[in-house]
Structures are given as C-alpha cells and as structure tokens.
Design an enzyme around this catalytic site. Structure first.
Site, PDB file in Angstrom:
ATOM      1  N   SER A 180       0.865  -1.108  -0.042  1.00 44.48           N
ATOM      2  CA  SER A 180      -0.009  -0.076   0.142  1.00 44.48           C
ATOM      3  C   SER A 180       0.829   1.182   0.067  1.00 44.48           C
ATOM      4  CB  SER A 180      -0.733  -0.110   1.164  1.00 44.48           C
ATOM      5  OG  SER A 180      -1.479   1.246   1.425  1.00 44.48           O
ATOM      6  N   TYR A 203      -1.545  -0.694  10.603  1.00 40.10           N
ATOM      7  CA  TYR A 203      -1.554  -1.073   8.942  1.00 40.10           C
ATOM      8  C   TYR A 203      -0.427  -0.528   8.242  1.00 40.10           C
ATOM      9  CZ  TYR A 203      -3.547  -0.954   4.064  1.00 40.10           C
ATOM     10  OH  TYR A 203      -3.930  -1.345   2.916  1.00 40.10           O
TER      11      TYR A 203
HETATM   12  P1  NAP Z   1     -11.805  -5.876   0.626  1.00 36.30           P
HETATM   13  O1  NAP Z   1     -12.652  -5.283  -0.425  1.00 36.30           O
HETATM   14  O2  NAP Z   1     -12.174  -5.715   2.142  1.00 36.30           O
HETATM   15  O3  NAP Z   1     -11.393  -7.353  -0.072  1.00 36.30           O
HETATM   16  C1  NAP Z   1     -10.521  -8.036   0.990  1.00 36.30           C
HETATM   17  C2  NAP Z   1     -10.971  -9.631   0.983  1.00 36.30           C
HETATM   18  O4  NAP Z   1      -9.963 -10.248   1.891  1.00 36.30           O
HETATM   19  C3  NAP Z   1     -12.538  -9.866   1.520  1.00 36.30           C
HETATM   20  O5  NAP Z   1     -13.088 -10.716   0.737  1.00 36.30           O
HETATM   21  C4  NAP Z   1     -12.089 -10.299   2.887  1.00 36.30           C
HETATM   22  O6  NAP Z   1     -13.212 -11.079   3.558  1.00 36.30           O
HETATM   23  C5  NAP Z   1     -10.822 -10.971   2.938  1.00 36.30           C
HETATM   24  N1  NAP Z   1     -10.090 -11.311   4.012  1.00 36.30           N
HETATM   25  C6  NAP Z   1     -10.125 -10.374   5.107  1.00 36.30           C
HETATM   26  N2  NAP Z   1      -9.409 -11.150   6.023  1.00 36.30           N
HETATM   27  C7  NAP Z   1      -8.836 -12.333   5.577  1.00 36.30           C
HETATM   28  C8  NAP Z   1      -8.032 -13.248   6.087  1.00 36.30           C
HETATM   29  N3  NAP Z   1      -7.701 -13.263   7.416  1.00 36.30           N
HETATM   30  N4  NAP Z   1      -7.683 -14.237   5.129  1.00 36.30           N
HETATM   31  C9  NAP Z   1      -8.027 -14.293   3.783  1.00 36.30           C
HETATM   32  N5  NAP Z   1      -8.998 -13.429   3.328  1.00 36.30           N
HETATM   33  C10 NAP Z   1      -9.203 -12.430   4.097  1.00 36.30           C
HETATM   34  O7  NAP Z   1     -10.289  -5.231   0.158  1.00 36.30           O
HETATM   35  P2  NAP Z   1      -9.349  -4.422  -0.856  1.00 36.30           P
HETATM   36  O8  NAP Z   1      -9.750  -2.993  -0.802  1.00 36.30           O
HETATM   37  O9  NAP Z   1      -9.763  -5.306  -1.939  1.00 36.30           O
HETATM   38  O10 NAP Z   1      -8.010  -4.525  -0.378  1.00 36.30           O
HETATM   39  C11 NAP Z   1      -7.272  -5.836  -0.808  1.00 36.30           C
HETATM   40  C12 NAP Z   1      -5.804  -5.561  -0.402  1.00 36.30           C
HETATM   41  O11 NAP Z   1      -5.331  -4.333  -1.022  1.00 36.30           O
HETATM   42  C13 NAP Z   1      -5.514  -5.349   0.993  1.00 36.30           C
HETATM   43  O12 NAP Z   1      -4.051  -5.867   1.222  1.00 36.30           O
HETATM   44  C14 NAP Z   1      -5.417  -3.880   1.126  1.00 36.30           C
HETATM   45  O13 NAP Z   1      -4.704  -3.619   2.279  1.00 36.30           O
HETATM   46  C15 NAP Z   1      -4.690  -3.382  -0.060  1.00 36.30           C
HETATM   47  N6  NAP Z   1      -5.089  -2.160  -0.357  1.00 36.30           N
HETATM   48  C16 NAP Z   1      -6.161  -1.668  -0.517  1.00 36.30           C
HETATM   49  C17 NAP Z   1      -6.478  -0.261  -0.651  1.00 36.30           C
HETATM   50  C18 NAP Z   1      -7.790   0.146  -1.256  1.00 36.30           C
HETATM   51  O14 NAP Z   1      -7.850   1.664  -1.232  1.00 36.30           O
HETATM   52  N7  NAP Z   1      -8.734  -0.544  -1.569  1.00 36.30           N
HETATM   53  C19 NAP Z   1      -5.153   0.403  -1.088  1.00 36.30           C
HETATM   54  C20 NAP Z   1      -4.006   0.201  -0.572  1.00 36.30           C
HETATM   55  C21 NAP Z   1      -3.942  -1.205  -0.365  1.00 36.30           C
HETATM   56  P3  NAP Z   1     -14.182 -10.531   4.215  1.00 36.30           P
HETATM   57  O15 NAP Z   1     -15.128  -9.534   3.638  1.00 36.30           O
HETATM   58  O16 NAP Z   1     -14.949 -11.852   4.891  1.00 36.30           O
HETATM   59  O17 NAP Z   1     -13.578  -9.454   5.346  1.00 36.30           O
END
Ligand code: NAP
Length: 244
Positions: free
Chosen positions: A139, A152
C-alpha cells in the site's frame, strides 16, 4: 504473455482487488485457486473466473492460520501439479486511534497483513518447481503515514522489507518476489461516504480513484515473462498520490 496454463493462487479473492486480480490472471489463461476467509463469497467469485474458460476453485483460507494456508497450497499443488504464481492480497484496514489501540487490534492486523504474507509465501515457494512469482499487495501506507492506521502502515512497511529480503533468498531458484503498492482503490472494503470520496479524489493528481483492474494490470505484468529481470521491487500504482 506466456501465462496460459500457469497456476495462480490469490488470497482475499472474494471481492475487491483480489477478485480483480483473479479475473485478470484468468483472462491471460491462468488456472486460479481463490482463497478467502469468506468461503461462500469465494465460491461465487470462482464461478465468475470459471466463465473465462480456465479451471478455478475456491478454498476457505484465513491467511493468518498456518494449517489453512498449508491446506490451500497443497490443494492447489494436488489439483494442478505445482504453483507458479502467488498473489498475497488478503488484508484488512480498520481505523483505530493509536492511543486507544488494544494489543488484540494490533496483533490482528499484523497477523493477517504481514504474518499471512510470510505463511503463504513459505508454503507456495515449496510448491514452485520451475521458478515462480510471489507478488504481495502492499500500500502507499508503506511509504506515507495515515492517521488511525499505525498498525496497518507498520504491516505494509513490513511487506516491503520482506519483499526485498525474500527476493534475495529466492533468486537462485528463479522465483521473482515483488510488491504492488496501491493508492486509493474503489473496493467494497474501502467504501466511504460521498464527501470523503470527493476529498480523496481531489488529492489524486490523475483525478480519479483507482480500480481493481488498475492494480491487476501491474500484477499481470509482474506475473508475466515481461518482468523477468525485476525482483525485490515495490511498484506504486496510485494515480500520482505519492508524487506530490
Ligand atoms: P476488501 O474489499 O475488503 O477485500 C478483501 C478480501 O479479503 C475480503 O474478501 C475479505 O473477506 C478477505 N479477507 C479478510 N481477512 C482475511 C483473512 N484473514 N484471510 C483471507 N482473506 C481475508 O479489500 P481491498 O480493498 O480489495 O484490499 C485488498 C488488498 O489491497 C489489501 O491487502 C489492502 O490492504 C490492499 N490495499 C487496498 C487499498 C484500497 O484503497 N482498497 C489501498 C491500498 C492497499 P471479508 O469480506 O470476509 O472480510
């Protein structure tokens, strides 16, 4: 891009960036194992991937639990013979003030976001027989601070350091290890009210939130032979946020 027939494992693949990555790798012809803590959502996601005429299946996997991680990787290796690509995507980002943060809240974020990357990478590397790719979703919070996200930011900074060290250890086995650092990406997990969203967009030089596809494009590049000479790097995909 020579990805046809390769086996990819993507964690947190039920929705958001993980689902975008699973679909993009499938479009390039990869067979995909989708792991997520939410099995039902993951099975729905696997059906979407199967529509792209590749093999795909869902596995319940909490990345912070070694037994579940080992079982996900062994079922991938059993079904497809080996693992070629691991995408460490699963992560959580709960806002908590540092002064009120409990030990349990700190541990949960570090366990999922950082220990999960270690566990998945170690298990997958054992199943990579002819080189491979480990790509972790970091990130911009690994580079700049965000108030309310000290745990985080620490976990994502940890991913960058881990990526560089693992790249050195796995280079002799032709396993390239890299990370992608997204900026603000439109996903269910990052949903916010219209006012916050407008403020966020105002701070992004390219004038829009990123999409899961923007991140998936970088992951596909790092998974392909086009990035054969790149390892130990963190590629920022943020619409220019950190260029300011
Ligand atoms: P998201 O929409 O919350 O999707 C994340 C998925 O991971 C969800 O299906 C969640 O399941 C699952 N998850 C949560 N805890 C888990 C675990 N212990 N083991 C396996 N799966 C798990 O998140 P996203 O925005 O797509 O983010 C994905 C990645 O990108 C993350 O690493 C995040 O830090 C990174 N990121 C995101 C952003 C952003 O702006 N979106 C920016 C920088 C980095 P549940 O729904 O059941 O919790």
């Amino acid at each position: 891009m020579l990805l046809k027939g390769k086996t990819a494992v993507v964690t947190g693949a039920s929705r958001g960036i993980g689902l975008g990555i699973a679909l993009a790798l499938a479009k390039e012809g990869c067979n995909v194992v989708l792991g997520d803590i939410d099995l039902k959502g993951c099975e729905e996601a696997a059906k979407k991937v199967q529509k792209l005429k590749v093999k795909a299946f869902a596995v319940k996997c909490d990345v912070s639990k070694k037994a579940e991680v080992d079982s996900m990787i062994s079922s991938a290796a059993k079904k497809f013979g080996k693992v070629d690509i691991l995408v460490n995507n699963a992560g959580i980002f709960p806002f908590v003030d540092f002064s009120k943060m409990s030990e349990a809240e700190w541990d949960r974020v570090l366990d999922i976001n950082l220990k999960g990357v270690f566990l998945c990478s170690q298990a997958a590397a054992k199943s990579m027989k002819e080189g491979g790719r480990i790509i972790s979703i970091s990130s911009i919070a690994s580079i700049i601070g965000f108030s309310g996200l000290s745990h985080y930011c620490a976990s994502k900074g940890g991913i960058n350091g881990f990526t560089r060290a693992l790249a050195l250890e796995l280079a002799p086995r032709k396993i390239n290890v890299n990370a992608v650092a997204p900026g603000a990406i439109d996903t269910p997990g990052a949903a916010s009210d219209e006012k916050t969203r407008k403020q966020t967009v105002m701070g992004i030089p390219l004038g829009r939130m990123g999409t899961p596809e923007d991140i998936a494009n970088a992951v596909v590049f790092l998974a392909s032979e086009k990035s054969d000479y790149i390892t130990g790097q963190v590629i920022v995909v943020d619409g220019g946020w950190t260029a300011k």
